[in-house]
Write an enzyme that holds these catalytic residues in place. Structure first.
Site, PDB file in Angstrom:
ATOM      1  N   LYS A  63       0.859  -1.200   0.000  1.00 19.90           N
ATOM      2  CA  LYS A  63       0.000   0.000   0.000  1.00 19.90           C
ATOM      3  C   LYS A  63       0.886   1.238   0.000  1.00 19.90           C
ATOM      4  O   LYS A  63       0.835   2.095   0.881  1.00 19.90           O
ATOM      5  CB  LYS A  63      -0.976  -0.017   1.161  1.00 19.90           C
ATOM      6  CG  LYS A  63      -1.932  -1.203   1.073  1.00 19.90           C
ATOM      7  CD  LYS A  63      -3.177  -1.050   1.910  1.00 19.90           C
ATOM      8  CE  LYS A  63      -4.087  -2.257   1.763  1.00 19.90           C
ATOM      9  NZ  LYS A  63      -3.575  -3.476   2.406  1.00 19.90           N
ATOM     10  N   ASP A  66       4.088   7.250  -1.046  1.00 21.15           N
ATOM     11  CA  ASP A  66       5.306   8.015  -0.760  1.00 21.15           C
ATOM     12  C   ASP A  66       5.616   8.922  -1.947  1.00 21.15           C
ATOM     13  O   ASP A  66       4.861   8.953  -2.925  1.00 21.15           O
ATOM     14  CB  ASP A  66       6.459   7.017  -0.506  1.00 21.15           C
ATOM     15  CG  ASP A  66       7.484   7.572   0.484  1.00 21.15           C
ATOM     16  OD1 ASP A  66       7.748   8.785   0.448  1.00 21.15           O
ATOM     17  OD2 ASP A  66       8.028   6.782   1.277  1.00 21.15           O
ATOM     18  N   ILE A  67       6.735   9.618  -1.898  1.00 24.04           N
ATOM     19  CA  ILE A  67       7.138  10.400  -3.061  1.00 24.04           C
ATOM     20  C   ILE A  67       7.557   9.436  -4.173  1.00 24.04           C
ATOM     21  O   ILE A  67       7.942   8.288  -3.907  1.00 24.04           O
ATOM     22  CB  ILE A  67       8.291  11.375  -2.720  1.00 24.04           C
ATOM     23  CG1 ILE A  67       9.489  10.627  -2.137  1.00 24.04           C
ATOM     24  CG2 ILE A  67       7.804  12.479  -1.791  1.00 24.04           C
ATOM     25  CD1 ILE A  67      10.745  11.478  -2.028  1.00 24.04           C
ATOM     26  N   SER A 119     -12.259  -2.304   2.701  1.00 23.60           N
ATOM     27  CA  SER A 119     -13.337  -3.181   3.177  1.00 23.60           C
ATOM     28  C   SER A 119     -13.857  -2.830   4.568  1.00 23.60           C
ATOM     29  O   SER A 119     -14.941  -3.259   4.940  1.00 23.60           O
ATOM     30  CB  SER A 119     -12.842  -4.634   3.171  1.00 23.60           C
ATOM     31  OG  SER A 119     -11.691  -4.770   3.988  1.00 23.60           O
ATOM     32  N   PRO A 172     -11.139  -7.686  -1.456  1.00 22.25           N
ATOM     33  CA  PRO A 172     -10.963  -8.351  -0.157  1.00 22.25           C
ATOM     34  C   PRO A 172     -12.226  -8.183   0.691  1.00 22.25           C
ATOM     35  O   PRO A 172     -13.065  -7.328   0.404  1.00 22.25           O
ATOM     36  CB  PRO A 172      -9.796  -7.570   0.468  1.00 22.25           C
ATOM     37  CG  PRO A 172      -9.893  -6.202  -0.127  1.00 22.25           C
ATOM     38  CD  PRO A 172     -10.596  -6.316  -1.451  1.00 22.25           C
ATOM     39  N   GLN A 177     -14.386 -11.199   7.245  1.00 21.68           N
ATOM     40  CA  GLN A 177     -14.926  -9.830   7.223  1.00 21.68           C
ATOM     41  C   GLN A 177     -16.400  -9.787   6.800  1.00 21.68           C
ATOM     42  O   GLN A 177     -16.997  -8.713   6.726  1.00 21.68           O
ATOM     43  CB  GLN A 177     -14.083  -8.932   6.322  1.00 21.68           C
ATOM     44  CG  GLN A 177     -12.659  -8.729   6.829  1.00 21.68           C
ATOM     45  CD  GLN A 177     -11.895  -7.724   5.985  1.00 21.68           C
ATOM     46  OE1 GLN A 177     -12.342  -6.595   5.776  1.00 21.68           O
ATOM     47  NE2 GLN A 177     -10.734  -8.125   5.499  1.00 21.68           N
ATOM     48  N   GLY A 178     -16.974 -10.923   6.468  1.00 21.22           N
ATOM     49  CA  GLY A 178     -18.426 -10.993   6.313  1.00 21.22           C
ATOM     50  C   GLY A 178     -18.985 -11.291   4.934  1.00 21.22           C
ATOM     51  O   GLY A 178     -20.110 -11.764   4.832  1.00 21.22           O
ATOM     52  N   PRO A 181     -18.210 -15.996  -0.427  1.00 21.00           N
ATOM     53  CA  PRO A 181     -17.480 -16.313  -1.647  1.00 21.00           C
ATOM     54  C   PRO A 181     -18.380 -16.185  -2.876  1.00 21.00           C
ATOM     55  O   PRO A 181     -19.519 -16.661  -2.856  1.00 21.00           O
ATOM     56  CB  PRO A 181     -17.039 -17.767  -1.438  1.00 21.00           C
ATOM     57  CG  PRO A 181     -16.987 -17.935   0.041  1.00 21.00           C
ATOM     58  CD  PRO A 181     -18.074 -17.055   0.591  1.00 21.00           C
ATOM     59  N   GLY A 195      -7.958 -14.361   2.907  1.00 20.06           N
ATOM     60  CA  GLY A 195      -6.831 -14.629   3.794  1.00 20.06           C
ATOM     61  C   GLY A 195      -7.148 -15.660   4.848  1.00 20.06           C
ATOM     62  O   GLY A 195      -7.078 -16.876   4.603  1.00 20.06           O
TER      63      GLY A 195
HETATM   64  O1  O7E Z   1      -9.870 -10.800   6.026  1.00 27.86           O
HETATM   65  P1  O7E Z   1      -8.917 -11.733   5.395  1.00 27.86           P
HETATM   66  O2  O7E Z   1      -8.174 -12.585   6.353  1.00 27.86           O
HETATM   67  O3  O7E Z   1      -9.529 -12.519   4.259  1.00 27.86           O
HETATM   68  O4  O7E Z   1      -7.741 -10.859   4.736  1.00 27.86           O
HETATM   69  C1  O7E Z   1      -8.010  -9.843   3.842  1.00 27.86           C
HETATM   70  C2  O7E Z   1      -6.747  -9.397   3.170  1.00 27.86           C
HETATM   71  O5  O7E Z   1      -7.076  -8.331   2.306  1.00 27.86           O
HETATM   72  C3  O7E Z   1      -5.663  -8.871   4.128  1.00 27.86           C
HETATM   73  O6  O7E Z   1      -4.419  -9.256   3.592  1.00 27.86           O
HETATM   74  C4  O7E Z   1      -5.804  -7.362   4.056  1.00 27.86           C
HETATM   75  O7  O7E Z   1      -4.556  -6.702   4.125  1.00 27.86           O
HETATM   76  C5  O7E Z   1      -6.383  -7.162   2.655  1.00 27.86           C
HETATM   77  N1  O7E Z   1      -7.268  -5.999   2.500  1.00 27.86           N
HETATM   78  C6  O7E Z   1      -8.420  -5.867   3.237  1.00 27.86           C
HETATM   79  O8  O7E Z   1      -8.757  -6.702   4.065  1.00 27.86           O
HETATM   80  N2  O7E Z   1      -9.191  -4.748   3.052  1.00 27.86           N
HETATM   81  C7  O7E Z   1      -8.900  -3.782   2.143  1.00 27.86           C
HETATM   82  O9  O7E Z   1      -9.662  -2.836   1.988  1.00 27.86           O
HETATM   83  C8  O7E Z   1      -7.740  -3.917   1.372  1.00 27.86           C
HETATM   84  C9  O7E Z   1      -6.968  -5.062   1.529  1.00 27.86           C
HETATM   85  C10 O7E Z   1      -5.928  -5.279   0.607  1.00 27.86           C
HETATM   86  O10 O7E Z   1      -5.384  -6.315   0.415  1.00 27.86           O
HETATM   87  O11 O7E Z   1      -5.604  -4.284  -0.166  1.00 27.86           O
HETATM   88  C11 O7E Z   1      -4.925  -4.625  -1.253  1.00 27.86           C
HETATM   89  C12 O7E Z   1      -5.637  -5.689  -2.065  1.00 27.86           C
END
Ligand code: O7E
Length: 224
Positions: A63, A66-67, A119, A172, A177-178, A181, A195
């Protein structure tokens, strides 16, 4: 369709286990995402081992924000490690930031994936107010993909409407997170990032297989 976030699995002990996990998962997944937890734990050697373990795309989730010169330098290091794409924030803007990152991406072949929404609920407090500006930036720097949340499918639908089919959407928020699939795919995402549902399961390979099945079932239903 399925990208596994290899944040360190709870039970993982040592580097060797990453390759074993990948061996179990590889036939079910489209790629892997590694982020700071993985990098702090396994470092460059961990990326190299992961590269040796799979031919699937590896996305490094730093993520970046930066410059431009600093982000371009990071990209050059990642290119040498055989990384396919890197995730960056959009709020840094074009001049002196994303412009340089984009040039480095073209020079190295490391693709850019830009965060346009997240998310968690707090995304609505700030990030989501700028989605359209971020999408404009993503198009301007020819990003390969954008991140939009499975937890808010209407954002995914909006992103798909604005960007058409030119850019990949990574979502993601599935499982812990709810979101279910397949739900983000139905809203227009190309990939669902999963994840803990996989990495914390007793049988990651079987869980990944089951998630693929659920994705396909839901996809077939929503496409009629
Ligand atoms: O909730 P999980 O365990 O399924 O993990 C979700 C992964 O997505 C985790 O690595 C987290 O860093 C990433 N993620 C989010 O959960 N929410 C976001 O808004 C963004 C990411 C992300 O990966 O951003 C780059 C794709």
């Amino acid at each position: 369709m399925l990208v596994v976030a290899l944040d360190p699995p709870v039970r993982e002990k040592g580097r060797r286990k990453t390759s074993l996990l990948v061996e179990e998962l590889d036939k079910y997944v489209s790629g892997y995402k590694i982020g700071l937890p993985f990098l702090i734990k396994h470092g460059r050697r961990g990326i190299r081992e992961l590269r040796k373990s799979t031919e699937k795309p590896i996305i490094v989730d730093l993520k970046l924000a930066d410059i431009g010169d600093v982000m371009a330098e990071v990209l050059r290091h990642l290119a040498r490690l055989g990384v396919d794409a890197v995730i960056a924030h959009a709020f840094t803007g074009y001049t002196g930031a994303l412009e340089d990152l984009s040039k480095a991406s073209m020079a190295t072949g490391v693709g850019l994936i830009i965060v346009v929404s997240m998310s968690h609920r707090g995304s609505e407090e700030y990030i989501d107010r700028h989605v359209d500006e971020f999408l404009e930036l993503a198009a301007r720097i020819r990003a390969k993909g954008v991140v939009a949340p499975a937890t808010r499918p209407r954002v995914i639908r909006h992103v798909r409407e604005v960007l058409g089919d030119t850019v990949e959407i990574y979502s993601p928020g599935i499982g812990i997170q709810g979101a279910e699939p397949g739900s983000a795919l139905c809203a227009g995402a190309n990939y669902e990032i999963v994840g803990r549902l996989i990495t914390r399961s007793g049988n990651p390979g079987e869980t990944a297989r089951a998630i693929r099945e659920m994705q396909l079932e839901r996809w077939l239903k929503c496409r009629g």
